[in-house]
Design a protein around this motif. Structure first.
Motif, short mmCIF file in Angstrom:
data_model
loop_
_atom_site.label_atom_id
_atom_site.label_comp_id
_atom_site.label_asym_id
_atom_site.label_seq_id
_atom_site.Cartn_x
_atom_site.Cartn_y
_atom_site.Cartn_z
N LEU A 181 -3.65 17.94 2.20
CA LEU A 181 -3.60 18.94 3.27
C LEU A 181 -4.07 20.29 2.73
N GLU A 182 -4.87 20.97 3.51
CA GLU A 182 -5.38 22.28 3.12
C GLU A 182 -4.26 23.30 3.23
N GLU A 183 -4.10 24.11 2.19
CA GLU A 183 -2.93 24.99 2.10
C GLU A 183 -2.81 25.95 3.28
N GLU A 184 -3.90 26.55 3.69
CA GLU A 184 -3.82 27.62 4.69
C GLU A 184 -3.63 27.10 6.11
N THR A 185 -4.18 25.92 6.41
CA THR A 185 -4.08 25.39 7.77
C THR A 185 -3.06 24.27 7.91
N GLY A 186 -2.76 23.58 6.80
CA GLY A 186 -1.87 22.43 6.87
C GLY A 186 -2.53 21.20 7.45
N LEU A 187 -3.85 21.26 7.67
CA LEU A 187 -4.59 20.14 8.24
C LEU A 187 -5.15 19.27 7.12
N ASP A 188 -5.41 17.99 7.44
CA ASP A 188 -5.97 17.11 6.42
C ASP A 188 -7.36 17.62 6.02
N MET A 189 -7.57 17.66 4.72
CA MET A 189 -8.81 18.17 4.16
C MET A 189 -9.66 17.02 3.63
N ASP B 149 0.84 -1.19 0.00
CA ASP B 149 0.00 0.00 0.00
C ASP B 149 0.88 1.24 0.00
N LEU B 150 0.53 2.19 -0.85
CA LEU B 150 1.27 3.43 -0.95
C LEU B 150 0.44 4.56 -0.35
N TYR B 151 1.03 5.31 0.58
CA TYR B 151 0.37 6.46 1.19
C TYR B 151 1.11 7.72 0.78
N VAL B 152 0.36 8.68 0.26
CA VAL B 152 0.96 9.92 -0.23
C VAL B 152 0.25 11.08 0.43
N SER B 153 1.02 12.04 0.93
CA SER B 153 0.46 13.25 1.52
C SER B 153 0.80 14.42 0.61
N LEU B 154 -0.22 15.20 0.25
CA LEU B 154 -0.03 16.34 -0.64
C LEU B 154 -0.21 17.65 0.11
N ASN B 155 0.73 18.53 -0.04
CA ASN B 155 0.58 19.89 0.48
C ASN B 155 0.99 20.82 -0.65
N SER B 156 0.07 21.01 -1.59
CA SER B 156 0.47 21.65 -2.84
C SER B 156 -0.51 22.73 -3.30
N GLY B 157 -1.07 23.47 -2.39
CA GLY B 157 -1.86 24.63 -2.79
C GLY B 157 -3.35 24.42 -2.90
N TYR B 158 -3.87 23.27 -2.47
CA TYR B 158 -5.31 23.06 -2.55
C TYR B 158 -6.00 23.73 -1.36
N THR B 159 -7.14 24.35 -1.65
CA THR B 159 -7.91 25.03 -0.61
C THR B 159 -9.36 24.59 -0.70
N LEU B 160 -10.15 25.08 0.23
CA LEU B 160 -11.57 24.74 0.25
C LEU B 160 -12.33 25.64 -0.72
N SER B 161 -12.21 25.34 -1.99
CA SER B 161 -12.96 26.07 -3.01
C SER B 161 -13.33 25.11 -4.12
#
Length: 100
Positions: free
Chosen positions: A55-63, A4-16
Protein backbone atom coordinates in the motif's frame (compact mmCIF):
# COMPACT_ATOMS: atom_id res chain seq x y z
CA UNK A 1 -6.64 -20.93 -0.13
CA UNK A 2 -4.99 -22.92 2.65
CA UNK A 3 -1.57 -23.15 0.98
CA UNK A 4 -1.30 -19.51 -0.07
CA UNK A 5 -0.20 -16.65 2.14
CA UNK A 6 -1.41 -13.10 1.43
CA UNK A 7 0.34 -10.22 3.14
CA UNK A 8 -0.57 -6.54 2.97
CA UNK A 9 2.14 -3.99 3.78
CA UNK A 10 1.52 -0.43 4.86
CA UNK A 11 4.98 0.50 6.02
CA UNK A 12 6.14 3.76 4.50
CA UNK A 13 6.69 2.90 0.84
CA UNK A 14 5.99 5.66 -1.65
CA UNK A 15 6.24 6.21 -5.38
CA UNK A 16 9.95 6.96 -5.53
CA UNK A 17 12.96 5.13 -6.89
CA UNK A 18 14.59 4.87 -3.46
CA UNK A 19 11.40 3.51 -1.92
CA UNK A 20 10.82 0.92 -4.68
CA UNK A 21 14.42 -0.30 -4.44
CA UNK A 22 14.11 -0.55 -0.64
CA UNK A 23 10.82 -2.43 -1.03
CA UNK A 24 12.36 -4.92 -3.45
CA UNK A 25 15.33 -5.50 -1.15
CA UNK A 26 13.05 -5.94 1.88
CA UNK A 27 10.85 -8.44 0.04
CA UNK A 28 13.83 -10.50 -1.10
CA UNK A 29 15.33 -10.49 2.39
CA UNK A 30 12.01 -11.59 3.91
CA UNK A 31 11.57 -14.41 1.39
CA UNK A 32 15.11 -15.60 1.97
CA UNK A 33 14.43 -15.72 5.71
CA UNK A 34 11.09 -17.45 5.15
CA UNK A 35 12.85 -20.04 2.97
CA UNK A 36 15.43 -20.67 5.70
CA UNK A 37 12.66 -21.16 8.28
CA UNK A 38 10.83 -23.47 5.88
CA UNK A 39 13.86 -25.71 5.49
CA UNK A 40 14.09 -25.97 9.29
CA UNK A 41 10.38 -26.56 9.99
CA UNK A 42 8.40 -27.23 6.80
CA UNK A 43 5.35 -28.40 8.74
CA UNK A 44 5.00 -24.98 10.39
CA UNK A 45 5.25 -22.99 7.13
CA UNK A 46 2.96 -24.81 4.72
CA UNK A 47 2.53 -22.09 2.11
CA UNK A 48 3.18 -22.87 -1.56
CA UNK A 49 2.93 -19.24 -2.60
CA UNK A 50 3.29 -15.84 -1.00
CA UNK A 51 1.51 -12.79 -2.40
CA UNK A 52 2.53 -9.38 -1.09
CA UNK A 53 0.30 -6.35 -1.65
CA UNK A 54 2.05 -3.04 -0.97
CA UNK A 55 0.00 0.00 0.00
CA UNK A 56 1.25 3.46 -0.88
CA UNK A 57 1.95 5.41 2.30
CA UNK A 58 0.24 8.68 1.39
CA UNK A 59 -2.96 7.31 -0.16
CA UNK A 60 -3.29 3.89 1.47
CA UNK A 61 -4.15 2.46 -1.95
CA UNK A 62 -2.55 -0.62 -3.46
CA UNK A 63 0.60 0.34 -5.29
CA UNK A 64 2.14 -2.94 -6.40
CA UNK A 65 1.87 -6.64 -5.65
CA UNK A 66 4.24 -9.56 -6.03
CA UNK A 67 3.59 -13.28 -6.05
CA UNK A 68 6.31 -15.81 -5.26
CA UNK A 69 6.14 -19.58 -5.70
CA UNK A 70 7.95 -22.05 -3.46
CA UNK A 71 10.39 -24.49 -5.07
CA UNK A 72 11.03 -28.02 -3.79
CA UNK A 73 14.02 -26.83 -1.73
CA UNK A 74 11.95 -24.20 0.08
CA UNK A 75 13.34 -21.24 -1.84
CA UNK A 76 11.00 -18.81 -3.58
CA UNK A 77 11.06 -17.39 -7.09
CA UNK A 78 8.97 -14.56 -8.43
CA UNK A 79 5.93 -15.65 -10.37
CA UNK A 80 4.14 -12.38 -11.09
CA UNK A 81 4.16 -8.71 -10.26
CA UNK A 82 1.25 -6.35 -10.77
CA UNK A 83 1.25 -2.57 -10.73
CA UNK A 84 -1.68 -0.28 -10.06
CA UNK A 85 -2.45 1.20 -13.49
CA UNK A 86 -2.63 4.70 -12.02
CA UNK A 87 0.97 4.33 -10.83
CA UNK A 88 2.44 2.33 -13.70
CA UNK A 89 4.35 5.20 -15.36
CA UNK A 90 6.17 5.92 -12.11
CA UNK A 91 6.68 2.42 -10.75
CA UNK A 92 7.82 0.44 -13.79
CA UNK A 93 11.07 2.36 -14.43
CA UNK A 94 11.91 2.19 -10.71
CA UNK A 95 11.11 -1.50 -10.55
CA UNK A 96 13.19 -2.22 -13.64
CA UNK A 97 16.18 -0.55 -11.98
CA UNK A 98 15.64 -2.50 -8.77
CA UNK A 99 15.53 -5.80 -10.67
CA UNK A 100 18.91 -5.22 -12.40
Amino acid sequence: MDNDLYVSLNSGYTLSEKSIEALWNDINAALSLYGAYYRESPEQLPYDSVTILVLEEETGLDMISFQFIKAADGSFSQNTSMVNLQDINEIVPYLNNALK
